[in-house]
Design a protein around this motif. Structure first.
Motif, short mmCIF file in Angstrom:
data_model
loop_
_atom_site.label_atom_id
_atom_site.label_comp_id
_atom_site.label_asym_id
_atom_site.label_seq_id
_atom_site.Cartn_x
_atom_site.Cartn_y
_atom_site.Cartn_z
N GLU A 1 3.60 10.09 -9.66
CA GLU A 1 2.86 10.32 -10.90
C GLU A 1 2.19 11.70 -10.88
OE1 GLU A 1 0.13 7.08 -11.42
OE2 GLU A 1 1.74 5.63 -11.72
N CYS A 2 1.62 12.06 -9.73
CA CYS A 2 0.98 13.37 -9.58
C CYS A 2 1.99 14.49 -9.77
CB CYS A 2 0.32 13.47 -8.21
SG CYS A 2 -0.47 15.05 -7.87
N ASP B 1 2.23 23.10 -12.96
CA ASP B 1 1.24 23.81 -12.14
C ASP B 1 1.80 24.11 -10.76
OD1 ASP B 1 -0.49 23.54 -14.28
OD2 ASP B 1 -1.52 21.81 -13.42
N PHE B 2 2.46 23.11 -10.15
CA PHE B 2 3.04 23.31 -8.82
C PHE B 2 4.13 24.38 -8.87
CE2 PHE B 2 1.86 18.64 -8.25
CZ PHE B 2 0.64 18.93 -7.67
N MET C 1 0.82 -1.21 0.00
CA MET C 1 0.00 0.00 0.00
C MET C 1 0.86 1.26 0.00
SD MET C 1 -3.14 1.08 0.06
CE MET C 1 -4.07 2.50 0.49
N LYS C 2 1.93 1.26 0.84
CA LYS C 2 2.80 2.43 0.93
C LYS C 2 3.48 2.71 -0.41
CE LYS C 2 6.67 4.44 3.34
NZ LYS C 2 7.89 4.21 4.05
N GLU C 3 3.96 1.64 -1.07
CA GLU C 3 4.62 1.80 -2.37
C GLU C 3 3.63 2.31 -3.41
OE1 GLU C 3 4.86 -1.27 -0.68
OE2 GLU C 3 6.77 -0.76 0.21
N ASP C 4 2.39 1.83 -3.31
CA ASP C 4 1.33 2.24 -4.23
C ASP C 4 1.04 3.74 -4.07
OD1 ASP C 4 -0.57 1.77 -6.21
OD2 ASP C 4 -2.17 1.48 -4.73
N MET C 5 0.98 4.21 -2.83
CA MET C 5 0.71 5.64 -2.57
C MET C 5 1.90 6.49 -3.03
SD MET C 5 -1.77 7.50 -1.48
CE MET C 5 -2.80 6.63 -0.34
N ALA D 1 -6.90 12.49 -3.22
CA ALA D 1 -6.62 13.73 -2.49
C ALA D 1 -5.17 14.18 -2.61
CB ALA D 1 -6.98 13.54 -1.02
N ILE D 2 -4.34 13.41 -3.28
CA ILE D 2 -2.91 13.72 -3.34
C ILE D 2 -2.65 15.09 -3.95
CG2 ILE D 2 -0.72 13.08 -4.44
CD1 ILE D 2 -1.43 10.16 -3.92
N LYS D 3 -3.29 15.42 -5.05
CA LYS D 3 -3.03 16.69 -5.73
C LYS D 3 -3.36 17.88 -4.81
CE LYS D 3 -4.38 19.38 -9.79
NZ LYS D 3 -5.37 19.49 -10.84
#
Length: 167
Positions: free
Chosen positions: A11-12, A19-20, A1-5, A57-59
């Motif tokens: 990717e984000c 934009d950032f 799960m941690k690696e997935d996040m 919610a990452i972005k």
């Protein structure tokens, strides 16, 4: 799960890096400082990635980190500035969002930070009011009030300039 996040976060960052960067640059005005803010924001995010529960919610979460890191930077430097049109001309990454209207740019520079932030996030970063509420850590009605107050202040400021020019 941690690696997935972590993968979703990276990717984000890759997808929205311009934009950032533009957001950070809108606060600090220099390419070097904006890049430093992005780097510091990524470091903070990676350290606290386990606090994010939903990938969706990452972005918004990272926008919040960039805004807070930018404001911390400004507090340290004790200066509040906005994009400098001449400097922007030297950057290859920006072709769309250069402030064409110098009166608007100057009026934005004069706005208090809390109003300038909602204007930038809403109209230049095209975020929803809900996302902005999350980023600035205020409820939706407060965010709407700040946005409408900021627009009113901009209208008054630009109207005063027009009045002075016509004399």
């Amino acid at each position: 799960m941690k690696e997935d996040m972590e993968e979703c976060f990276l990717e984000c960052i890759a997808e929205y890096k311009d934009d950032f960067y533009r957001l950070a640059f809108s606060y600090v005005k220099t390419q070097t400082d904006a890049l430093d803010i992005i780097q510091e924001s990524i470091q903070k995010a990676l350290l606290h990635l386990n606090s994010i529960k939903k990938k969706e919610a990452i972005k918004s979460w990272f926008y919040k980190i960039v805004v807070r890191t930018s404001l911390d930077f400004l507090r340290k430097k004790k200066k509040v500035t906005l994009m400098d049109h001449e400097t922007m001309g030297n950057l290859n990454t920006y072709t769309e969002d250069q402030y064409e209207n110098i009166d608007l740019k100057e009026a934005l520079e004069r706005l208090p930070t809390k109003y300038k932030t909602v204007i930038i996030l809403r109209y230049f970063e095209e975020l929803s009011l809900q996302e902005i509420s999350y980023i600035i850590n205020r409820n939706l009605s407060t965010t709407k009030t700040r946005l409408y107050k900021a627009l009113k202040l901009l209208r008054l400021d630009i109207s005063e300039e027009d009045l002075h020019e016509s004399k």
